[in-house]
Design a protein around this motif. Structure first.
Motif, PDB file in Angstrom:
ATOM      1  N   GLY A   1      -0.834  -2.201   4.306  1.00 19.99           N
ATOM      2  CA  GLY A   1      -0.892  -3.424   5.093  1.00 19.99           C
ATOM      3  C   GLY A   1      -2.021  -3.441   6.102  1.00 19.99           C
ATOM      4  O   GLY A   1      -2.942  -2.634   6.065  1.00 19.99           O
ATOM      5  N   ARG A   2      -1.937  -4.380   7.015  1.00 20.01           N
ATOM      6  CA  ARG A   2      -3.004  -4.591   8.002  1.00 20.01           C
ATOM      7  C   ARG A   2      -3.151  -3.429   8.982  1.00 20.01           C
ATOM      8  O   ARG A   2      -4.198  -3.266   9.588  1.00 20.01           O
ATOM      9  N   GLU A   3      -2.093  -2.642   9.151  1.00 24.17           N
ATOM     10  CA  GLU A   3      -2.160  -1.518  10.094  1.00 24.17           C
ATOM     11  C   GLU A   3      -2.790  -0.266   9.484  1.00 24.17           C
ATOM     12  O   GLU A   3      -3.074   0.697  10.193  1.00 24.17           O
TER      13      GLU A   3
ATOM     14  N   GLY B   1     -12.685   3.662  10.100  1.00 24.34           N
ATOM     15  CA  GLY B   1     -11.633   4.198  10.962  1.00 24.34           C
ATOM     16  C   GLY B   1     -10.839   3.135  11.703  1.00 24.34           C
ATOM     17  O   GLY B   1      -9.867   3.446  12.386  1.00 24.34           O
ATOM     18  N   ARG B   2     -11.248   1.872  11.584  1.00 23.16           N
ATOM     19  CA  ARG B   2     -10.504   0.767  12.200  1.00 23.16           C
ATOM     20  C   ARG B   2      -9.322   0.396  11.305  1.00 23.16           C
ATOM     21  O   ARG B   2      -9.242   0.806  10.154  1.00 23.16           O
ATOM     22  N   SER B   3      -8.459  -0.441  11.810  1.00 24.51           N
ATOM     23  CA  SER B   3      -7.359  -0.908  10.965  1.00 24.51           C
ATOM     24  C   SER B   3      -7.919  -1.894   9.938  1.00 24.51           C
ATOM     25  O   SER B   3      -8.931  -2.563  10.181  1.00 24.51           O
ATOM     26  N   VAL B   4      -7.251  -1.976   8.802  1.00 24.30           N
ATOM     27  CA  VAL B   4      -7.651  -2.932   7.774  1.00 24.30           C
ATOM     28  C   VAL B   4      -7.649  -4.342   8.364  1.00 24.30           C
ATOM     29  O   VAL B   4      -8.555  -5.134   8.111  1.00 24.30           O
ATOM     30  N   GLY B   5      -6.651  -4.644   9.179  1.00 22.73           N
ATOM     31  CA  GLY B   5      -6.581  -5.961   9.805  1.00 22.73           C
ATOM     32  C   GLY B   5      -7.807  -6.267  10.647  1.00 22.73           C
ATOM     33  O   GLY B   5      -8.345  -7.379  10.597  1.00 22.73           O
TER      34      GLY B   5
ATOM     35  N   ALA C   1      -8.600  -5.405   1.239  1.00 14.75           N
ATOM     36  CA  ALA C   1      -7.439  -6.270   1.039  1.00 14.75           C
ATOM     37  C   ALA C   1      -6.685  -5.856  -0.223  1.00 14.75           C
ATOM     38  O   ALA C   1      -5.453  -5.774  -0.211  1.00 14.75           O
ATOM     39  N   GLU C   2      -7.418  -5.566  -1.296  1.00 19.27           N
ATOM     40  CA  GLU C   2      -6.790  -5.140  -2.544  1.00 19.27           C
ATOM     41  C   GLU C   2      -6.065  -3.810  -2.362  1.00 19.27           C
ATOM     42  O   GLU C   2      -4.911  -3.649  -2.768  1.00 19.27           O
TER      43      GLU C   2
END
Length: 149
Positions: free
Chosen positions: A70-72, A101-105, A144-145
């Motif tokens: 998910g986004r986290e 290293g950032r969140s996907v969101g 996203a995928e």
């Protein structure tokens, strides 16, 4: 710069570029190029795992990984660009420094306009800036995928 919030590291990089004159901005881009992290062995030995970015004038390939869901989840970015393509390497290094290293969101929320917010339009052709936008679009799609979004 726009009112759209940039991820913290991206905002810092943009601020650094805007503090410089045109020639110095180009020099800073070349310094980023020299700092592009090497590919991990799992990609260096298997280049077929990397996706090409045809929007770029120079050959560049990228891969993403997601740690979590998910986004986290944490986004990991990897790039391969030849040393004789310093502008492309510089763009890849900026994206790696700002987004790896950032969140996907956070990465998915990065506005597409960031490529224009670095203040490089006066020293780099629009076609090259489109290449950086192409890298960002492919990174977002892959993440996203992989994060199941």
């Amino acid at each position: 710069m726009t009112d759209t919030a940039l991820p913290g590291a991206f905002a810092e990089i943009a601020e650094d570029f805007h503090a410089l004159s045109g020639r110095d901005r180009l020099q800073m881009l070349l310094e980023f190029a020299n700092g592009l992290p090497a590919l991990p062995e799992r990609y260096a030995e298997h280049p077929e795992l990397l996706e090409p970015v045809p929007e770029c004038q120079s050959p560049i390939f990228l891969a993403t990984e997601v740690e979590g869901e998910g986004r986290e989840a944490t986004a990991r970015l990897f790039f391969s660009a030849p040393p004789e393509a310093p502008t492309t390497r510089g763009f890849a290094a900026i994206l790696a420094e700002a987004l790896d290293g950032r969140s996907v969101g956070e990465v998915l929320d990065t506005p597409e306009t960031v490529t224009g917010e670095l203040g490089l339009a006066e020293v780099v052709s629009p076609l090259r800036l489109n290449g950086m936008a192409g890298m960002l679009a492919r990174i977002k799609r892959q993440l996203a995928e992989r994060a199941g979004l």
